[in-house]
Each structure stands twice: as C-alpha cells, then as structure tokens.
Design an enzyme around this catalytic site. Structure first.
Site, PDB file in Angstrom:
ATOM      1  N   HIS A 126      84.313  50.037  50.460  1.00 12.36           N
ATOM      2  CA  HIS A 126      83.510  49.721  48.974  1.00 12.36           C
ATOM      3  C   HIS A 126      84.301  49.369  48.340  1.00 12.36           C
ATOM      4  CE1 HIS A 126      81.396  52.726  50.351  1.00 12.36           C
ATOM      5  NE2 HIS A 126      81.637  54.068  50.527  1.00 12.36           N
ATOM      6  N   ASP A 166      79.301  52.817  59.092  1.00 17.70           N
ATOM      7  CA  ASP A 166      79.699  54.082  58.147  1.00 17.70           C
ATOM      8  C   ASP A 166      78.346  54.911  57.204  1.00 17.70           C
ATOM      9  OD1 ASP A 166      82.312  54.740  57.617  1.00 17.70           O
ATOM     10  OD2 ASP A 166      80.367  55.104  55.468  1.00 17.70           O
ATOM     11  N   HIS A 168      77.883  55.813  54.692  1.00 16.01           N
ATOM     12  CA  HIS A 168      77.378  54.851  53.601  1.00 16.01           C
ATOM     13  C   HIS A 168      77.446  53.632  53.744  1.00 16.01           C
ATOM     14  CE1 HIS A 168      80.243  59.084  53.546  1.00 16.01           C
ATOM     15  NE2 HIS A 168      79.132  58.878  52.111  1.00 16.01           N
ATOM     16  N   ASP A 253      82.132  59.305  59.868  1.00 15.05           N
ATOM     17  CA  ASP A 253      80.690  60.442  59.103  1.00 15.05           C
ATOM     18  C   ASP A 253      79.412  60.201  59.701  1.00 15.05           C
ATOM     19  OD1 ASP A 253      80.943  57.792  58.252  1.00 15.05           O
ATOM     20  OD2 ASP A 253      81.648  58.345  56.062  1.00 15.05           O
TER      21      ASP A 253
END
Length: 321
Positions: A126, A166, A168, A253
């Site tokens: 990120h 991931d 996200h 995740d």
C-alpha cells in the site's frame, strides 16, 4: 535452490504501542519462527541481507517521504495515518524488510531455478511511490515494487511480473508501474474493499496501457472459482509479459476467518495459487520467484498459510494438477 530471508529486529516496529490490539503486530512474524526453522531443515537455506540504502529507496520514494518517516520514528513514534503507526525502531524494520526483497532479487537473478521467500514486516504493497507522505494501510516502504525496480535498475531485466493475492488491492505497487510497459502487475483482491482501488477497468496508462490486470472479487465468491479465475488470468498475463522474474506479494488475509480481510480461502487454495505462480515462473522465468510476505493477521493461520506456501514453492507446479 530455495532461500529464506527474514527481518531482523522486526519487533521494534510495534504499532500496538500506540494502538493496543493493532493487527500488524510482532506476533505475526514471531509465529513464523518455527515454520522457518522447519523449512531450514527441509532444504531451505537462510540468507542474511543488508537494509535497503537511500539510493535503492529513492527509485520510488522521495527524500521527503523518508525524512518524514524517520522524524516520526526518531521522535519516539507517531501516526503516519490513522491505522499506520511508527515506533522508535520502525524505520530499521522497514529498511530491513525492503532490503530483504532487494537481496532476494540479487540471489534469484544470479542463477536459474531459485525461489526466495521473504518473511518480513512491515508489509509494503500500500505504500505509495512518488508521494512525500505515502505511507498507508500498515505499509511504510513499497517492498515488492522496490524489488521490481531493483531488478530493472540493478540487473537490467526488461520484463518483470508482479503478482499480488493479498485480500487488499496493492495500490502502491500498481501506482509504481501504471505507465510502465516493462513491469506487469496482476492483483487478485476483494472488491469493493480497502483501499478502494483495483477496479477491473484499471489497466494501465500511456506506455503501460494493458500491463495492469485487476481481478476484483466479491466476498462470497466460491474459493474454487477464485482460484480458477486467478490461474486463467495469470496465464494470460504471463504469456503477454514473458517475465524474466516473478515477484509475489503473498498476503494470507484472504484466509477464511482472518480478522482484517477474508475471501473464504483455505490452506489448499493457497497451495493452488502458489503452484500456478510456480508454473508461470518455470515456463517463462527459469523458475525465478521472489515471494514477499504482505498481510495475514491471525498468527496461527498465517503460520499455516506460510507452511503451505513454502511447501508448494519447493514442490514446483506438481501440486496444481
């Protein structure tokens, strides 16, 4: 050859000191210690590495970004944003995490059929490049993107593929190469979800148009469907890119029950995802893979996921059959 890199002193980066209960905590990597010890007895070789230098970080991160993070850390800690906290040792850990990716690239590019796993924190996908205050989403430095930039700048590779599963979307990685035709990016992620990017129509711009491929995935999609879509998209992207190196942002995740994410995946699905990446690397990149840890916030589940991931990396593509 299979190589392990680790973040020494990672526990000095401890967001729980400012935010009790913060999910990106030292317990994540502590839970991997027995996993890495076991891997080291099963053919994986541990490698030491140096922290990333300012010159290496400057390929993506402005000096003002690094100075801002250092000021927060050296001042005893502070928040880069609401969910992204630094403590006194955070930048040492972040530089080490980024350095692991650079060293892994050096080792993997040096010869064929080498796979490396970097057990690092803080995560990185990120962290926004080219932004003076680009830390967000628990991420301080763009580990995977920095590894790709290093492969291009230090080793002259013309075609690099970055894969991110991931839960996200890896907005920082996407931003780093959105207009770059030499680095292709494939992201499988939950959508709509944090950080809000990663729509299907985000496909690159300028010379990089078509080099970005997003697989936004709705919560509740059957896991076998997710894996099938990933395999198909990965094969298409790899055929277009013909990568000389595959870099993987390996977040865990998307596992069912993860406290921060969840796409319903179970351990066998991570084995299948890994096997698909290995097949592509074997077909196009002489087996070269650098895998960097991203998310995964239940320590026990993370340890299980990494165990499965390492086994599938070591086994090659056979587990996908």
């Amino acid at each position: 050859m299979n190589l392990l890199f680790h973040t020494p002193g990672h526990a000095r980066h401890d967001p729980t000191a400012l935010s009790p209960g913060h999910p990106e905590r030292p317990a994540r990597l502590n839970a991997l210690a027995p996993v890495l010890d076991q891997a080291a007895t099963n053919g994986w070789t541990r490698r030491e590495h140096a922290p990333a230098t300012d010159d290496a970080l400057a390929r993506l991160h402005p000096a003002a970004h690094l100075a801002w993070l250092e000021e927060l850390a050296n001042g005893g800690g502070g928040r880069a944003e609401a969910d992204t906290a630094l403590t006194a040792g955070s930048m040492d850990a972040a530089r080490s995490a980024a350095g692991a990716g650079l060293a892994a690239v050096d080792a993997v590019v040096a010869e064929s059929d080498v796979r490396a796993f970097c057990a690092v924190r803080p995560p990185g996908h990120h962290a926004r490049p080219f932004v003076d205050r680009g830390a967000m989403g628990f991420c301080l430095l763009a580990n995977a993107a920095l590894a790709a930039a290093h492969a291009r700048a230090a080793h002259g590779l013309n075609r690099v593929l970055v894969v991110d599963w991931d839960v996200h979307h890896g907005n920082g990685t996407q931003d780093a190469f959105y207009e770059d035709e030499n680095v292709h990016f494939l992201s499988l992620h939950r959508f709509p979800f944090y950080p809000g990017s990663g729509a299907k129509d985000e496909t690159g711009a300028g010379a990089g148009l078509g080099a970005t491929r997003n697989l936004p995935t709705a919560f509740g999609t059957p896991p076998d469907t997710i894996v099938g879509r990933f395999r198909t998209a990965l094969a298409d992207v790899a055929d277009a890119c013909r990568p000389e190196l595959v870099i993987l942002s390996a977040g865990f995740d998307a596992r069912r029950g993860d406290p921060v994410g969840d796409l319903g995946l179970e351990p066998e699905h991570f084995a299948a995802l890994t096997a698909a990446v290995v097949e592509v690397a074997d077909a196009h990149a002489d087996g070269r893979i650098v895998s960097l840890l991203e998310g995964g916030y239940d320590p026990a589940q993370l340890a299980e996921g990494v165990t499965i991931h390492l086994a599938a990396l070591a086994a090659g593509g056979a587990s996908s059959e």
